[in-house]
Design a protein around this motif. Sequence first.
Motif, mmCIF file in Angstrom:
data_model
loop_
_atom_site.group_PDB
_atom_site.id
_atom_site.type_symbol
_atom_site.label_atom_id
_atom_site.label_comp_id
_atom_site.label_asym_id
_atom_site.label_seq_id
_atom_site.Cartn_x
_atom_site.Cartn_y
_atom_site.Cartn_z
ATOM 1 N N ILE A 86 -5.543 -2.561 0.883
ATOM 2 C CA ILE A 86 -4.078 -2.557 0.923
ATOM 3 C C ILE A 86 -3.543 -1.807 2.137
ATOM 4 C CG2 ILE A 86 -3.763 -2.865 -1.555
ATOM 5 C CD1 ILE A 86 -3.324 0.120 -1.824
ATOM 6 N N GLY A 87 -4.404 -1.501 3.085
ATOM 7 C CA GLY A 87 -3.932 -0.968 4.367
ATOM 8 C C GLY A 87 -3.384 0.438 4.332
ATOM 9 N N LEU A 88 -4.109 1.375 3.715
ATOM 10 C CA LEU A 88 -3.699 2.772 3.721
ATOM 11 C C LEU A 88 -4.625 3.587 4.614
ATOM 12 C CD1 LEU A 88 -2.747 3.690 0.033
ATOM 13 C CD2 LEU A 88 -1.237 3.470 1.997
ATOM 14 N N THR A 89 -4.041 4.478 5.396
ATOM 15 C CA THR A 89 -4.834 5.319 6.281
ATOM 16 C C THR A 89 -5.468 6.475 5.507
ATOM 17 O OG1 THR A 89 -2.874 6.637 6.826
ATOM 18 C CG2 THR A 89 -3.408 4.797 8.286
ATOM 19 N N LEU A 90 -6.524 7.046 6.082
ATOM 20 C CA LEU A 90 -7.158 8.232 5.523
ATOM 21 C C LEU A 90 -6.438 9.442 6.093
ATOM 22 C CD1 LEU A 90 -9.514 9.246 3.740
ATOM 23 C CD2 LEU A 90 -10.906 9.344 5.817
ATOM 24 N N PRO A 91 -5.789 10.255 5.246
ATOM 25 C CA PRO A 91 -4.963 11.362 5.728
ATOM 26 C C PRO A 91 -5.682 12.269 6.721
ATOM 27 C CG PRO A 91 -4.720 11.112 3.362
ATOM 28 C CD PRO A 91 -5.829 10.185 3.775
ATOM 29 N N PHE A 92 -5.001 12.570 7.841
ATOM 30 C CA PHE A 92 -5.464 13.471 8.898
ATOM 31 C C PHE A 92 -6.596 12.881 9.749
ATOM 32 C CE2 PHE A 92 -3.740 16.420 5.688
ATOM 33 C CZ PHE A 92 -2.797 17.064 6.465
ATOM 34 N N PHE A 93 -7.265 11.846 9.285
ATOM 35 C CA PHE A 93 -8.415 11.314 10.007
ATOM 36 C C PHE A 93 -8.112 10.016 10.737
ATOM 37 C CE2 PHE A 93 -10.361 14.241 7.060
ATOM 38 C CZ PHE A 93 -11.427 14.771 7.780
ATOM 39 N N SER A 94 -7.395 9.114 10.105
ATOM 40 C CA SER A 94 -7.110 7.819 10.716
ATOM 41 C C SER A 94 -6.147 7.958 11.893
ATOM 42 C CB SER A 94 -6.499 6.864 9.688
ATOM 43 O OG SER A 94 -7.432 6.532 8.680
ATOM 44 N N TYR A 95 -6.279 7.046 12.838
ATOM 45 C CA TYR A 95 -5.350 7.005 13.956
ATOM 46 C C TYR A 95 -3.966 6.582 13.456
ATOM 47 C CZ TYR A 95 -2.972 5.234 18.097
ATOM 48 O OH TYR A 95 -2.050 4.990 19.071
ATOM 49 N N GLY A 96 -2.942 7.265 13.937
ATOM 50 C CA GLY A 96 -1.574 6.927 13.565
ATOM 51 C C GLY A 96 -0.650 8.107 13.748
ATOM 52 N N MET A 125 0.324 12.652 -2.904
ATOM 53 C CA MET A 125 0.301 11.729 -1.765
ATOM 54 C C MET A 125 -1.086 11.705 -1.122
ATOM 55 S SD MET A 125 2.656 12.009 1.686
ATOM 56 C CE MET A 125 2.109 13.701 2.017
ATOM 57 N N LEU A 126 -1.671 12.888 -0.922
ATOM 58 C CA LEU A 126 -2.993 12.981 -0.305
ATOM 59 C C LEU A 126 -4.080 12.420 -1.225
ATOM 60 C CD1 LEU A 126 -2.781 16.574 1.236
ATOM 61 C CD2 LEU A 126 -2.433 14.388 2.392
ATOM 62 N N ILE A 127 -3.958 12.705 -2.520
ATOM 63 C CA ILE A 127 -4.968 12.244 -3.483
ATOM 64 C C ILE A 127 -5.047 10.721 -3.502
ATOM 65 C CG2 ILE A 127 -5.534 12.066 -5.937
ATOM 66 C CD1 ILE A 127 -4.402 14.894 -6.263
ATOM 67 N N PHE A 128 -3.897 10.059 -3.642
ATOM 68 C CA PHE A 128 -3.919 8.599 -3.756
ATOM 69 C C PHE A 128 -4.435 7.953 -2.479
ATOM 70 C CE2 PHE A 128 -2.089 4.356 -3.400
ATOM 71 C CZ PHE A 128 -2.495 3.806 -4.600
ATOM 72 N N GLN A 129 -3.950 8.418 -1.323
ATOM 73 C CA GLN A 129 -4.378 7.807 -0.072
ATOM 74 C C GLN A 129 -5.870 8.006 0.167
ATOM 75 O OE1 GLN A 129 -0.218 8.538 2.399
ATOM 76 N NE2 GLN A 129 -2.099 8.178 3.515
ATOM 77 N N THR A 130 -6.379 9.186 -0.210
ATOM 78 C CA THR A 130 -7.805 9.448 -0.033
ATOM 79 C C THR A 130 -8.641 8.560 -0.942
ATOM 80 O OG1 THR A 130 -7.395 11.756 0.595
ATOM 81 C CG2 THR A 130 -9.609 11.206 -0.179
ATOM 82 N N LEU A 131 -8.296 8.519 -2.229
ATOM 83 C CA LEU A 131 -9.059 7.721 -3.183
ATOM 84 C C LEU A 131 -9.010 6.240 -2.843
ATOM 85 C CD1 LEU A 131 -8.131 9.435 -6.587
ATOM 86 C CD2 LEU A 131 -10.259 9.650 -5.288
ATOM 87 N N GLU A 132 -7.842 5.743 -2.491
ATOM 88 C CA GLU A 132 -7.699 4.323 -2.178
ATOM 89 C C GLU A 132 -8.435 3.978 -0.888
ATOM 90 O OE1 GLU A 132 -7.002 0.464 -1.433
ATOM 91 O OE2 GLU A 132 -6.850 1.493 -3.350
ATOM 92 N N ASN A 133 -8.289 4.804 0.144
ATOM 93 C CA ASN A 133 -8.917 4.502 1.423
ATOM 94 C C ASN A 133 -10.439 4.531 1.320
ATOM 95 O OD1 ASN A 133 -10.145 5.573 4.186
ATOM 96 N ND2 ASN A 133 -8.279 4.440 4.662
ATOM 97 N N VAL A 134 -10.981 5.586 0.719
ATOM 98 C CA VAL A 134 -12.434 5.682 0.575
ATOM 99 C C VAL A 134 -12.949 4.584 -0.348
ATOM 100 C CG1 VAL A 134 -14.333 7.124 -0.260
ATOM 101 C CG2 VAL A 134 -12.470 8.151 1.053
ATOM 102 N N GLY A 182 0.808 -1.211 0.000
ATOM 103 C CA GLY A 182 0.000 0.000 0.000
ATOM 104 C C GLY A 182 0.840 1.259 0.000
ATOM 105 N N THR A 183 1.804 1.338 0.915
ATOM 106 C CA THR A 183 2.675 2.511 0.987
ATOM 107 C C THR A 183 3.546 2.611 -0.254
ATOM 108 O OG1 THR A 183 2.716 2.407 3.402
ATOM 109 C CG2 THR A 183 4.470 3.654 2.341
ATOM 110 N N ALA A 184 4.025 1.474 -0.764
ATOM 111 C CA ALA A 184 4.850 1.487 -1.976
ATOM 112 C C ALA A 184 4.077 2.071 -3.153
ATOM 113 C CB ALA A 184 5.327 0.073 -2.295
ATOM 114 N N LEU A 185 2.774 1.771 -3.237
ATOM 115 C CA LEU A 185 1.956 2.306 -4.326
ATOM 116 C C LEU A 185 1.770 3.817 -4.208
ATOM 117 C CD1 LEU A 185 -0.781 -0.454 -4.745
ATOM 118 C CD2 LEU A 185 1.097 0.091 -6.303
#
Length: 379
Positions: A340-350, A321-330, A167-170
Motif C-alpha cells: 500500500i505504499g508506506l515508507t519505513l519511518p526515518f529510513f526510507s527516502y522522502g 503512527m510509527l507503529i503502523f508504518q513500521t509493521l505495514e512496511n516490514v 496507505g496514508t489514510a490507513l
Amino acid sequence: MKKFFSSLFGFLRKTDLLLLLLCMLATAYGIVLISSATLHEGTTAYVTTQCKALGIGIVLYFLFSAIDIDILAEKWRFLLVFSVALISLLFVVGIAGDTGNRAWIRFGGSGIQPAEIAKIPFIIILAKQIFDFRSAHKLNRFSSVFALLLLFLLFFGLILKASEDMGTALVYFFIFLIVLFIAGLKFYWFLIGLGGIAAVIPLVWNHLLSENQQQRILAPYDSSIDPSGLGITWQITKCRAAIIHGGFSGMGLYKGTYTQSGMVSQQHTDLIFSVAGEELGFIGCIAILVLLLAIIIRCFYVGYRSNSLLGMLVCTGMASMLIFQTLENVGMCLGLTPVIGLTLPFFSYGGSSLVTLYAAMGIVSGIKMRPNPSRFVRL
C-alpha cells in the motif's frame, strides 16, 4: 551574551536529547542504505536531498520542542482549517508520485505531501477533543463518539478523495483507534465500530475498489493470484528474494546482487528494508527494528511520565503512527501484508516524511520538558 548562551544551553538540556539521538541514528542508517540503493543510478541526489531534510528536521525538532502543546491544542480550529485547506490543494495542483497516487504538491524540483504534514494536526486535534470530552466526563456519550467519528471521517475521506492514497489514510485510521483505546473509550463502542466496518466492506470491495486493488490486497494470502511471481507480486517477490539472499550477516554494504542491479524497484523508498536485508542481513534488519522500537518506547514513556492526559494522548498518537508504518512496511517487504505504499519511518527516502517525523518528535520532546499545570493532570 553570557545570559543568552546560558538560556540556550538550559533549553537544550531540557529537550529530549535521547529521543533526538535515536532519530538521528535511524536517519543516518537510512541515508547509508539510500546511498547503496541508488549507487547503480550513478547519482548522489537522493542522499543529498535526504541530508538536507535531516538538517531541516533537526531545526524543526528544536522549534517544536519550544512550542507549548497546551497553547497549540487551544488553536485546534486553526489547525483543522489549515489541514483541510492543505489536503484540498491536491484537487487543484496535486501531482502523482511514483506510486500513481495524486499525493504531491511540487514547487520546481521540490515537493510536499499534504497528507504527511496533516498527521501532526490530526493527532493534536483528536487529542484535544478527547481531552475536553474526558474533562466533562462524557467521552462515552453517543454525541461525543459521533463528533470524534466525524473528525476522523473528514480527514480519512478527504485524503482518499484528494490523493487516492489508501496507505496514508490507513495510518490515520490506526492512530484514531489506538488513541481512543488509550483514552478509555468503552469496549462496546469498538464492537459497534467493528460491526459497522463489516457491514460496509462488501460495498467498498465491490464498488469502490478496482480489480487491481483487490488483487493487491489478496496477493499476500492467495498464491493463485500470481503463481508465476511475474505479475502483480513481482516487486515483492524480488524484495523477499533480496532479503533471503542476505542471510544472517548479509553480502556486504554496496555488494548486494539484487540491490546493486536495481532489480528491486522503489528500493530507496518503500522497500528500503530489502537493502538492509540483502547487504547487512538479519543483523541489519534487527538493528532497524531495535532503533524504531526504541523511538516508539520513548514516545510512550514521555507520554506516561507527562502526568497529562493531553500530553499522553499526543505522544500515543505519534507512537501509533510509527507503529503502523513500521509493521505495514516490514510486513509488505516480507510478503505478509498488502503493498500500500508506506515508507519505513526515518529510513526510507522522502523529505516530507522525514521532516514531518522530526517535527512530531519535537512535539514529544516539548511535552517532556514542560511541567504540567494541575488542570492537565491525568483523569
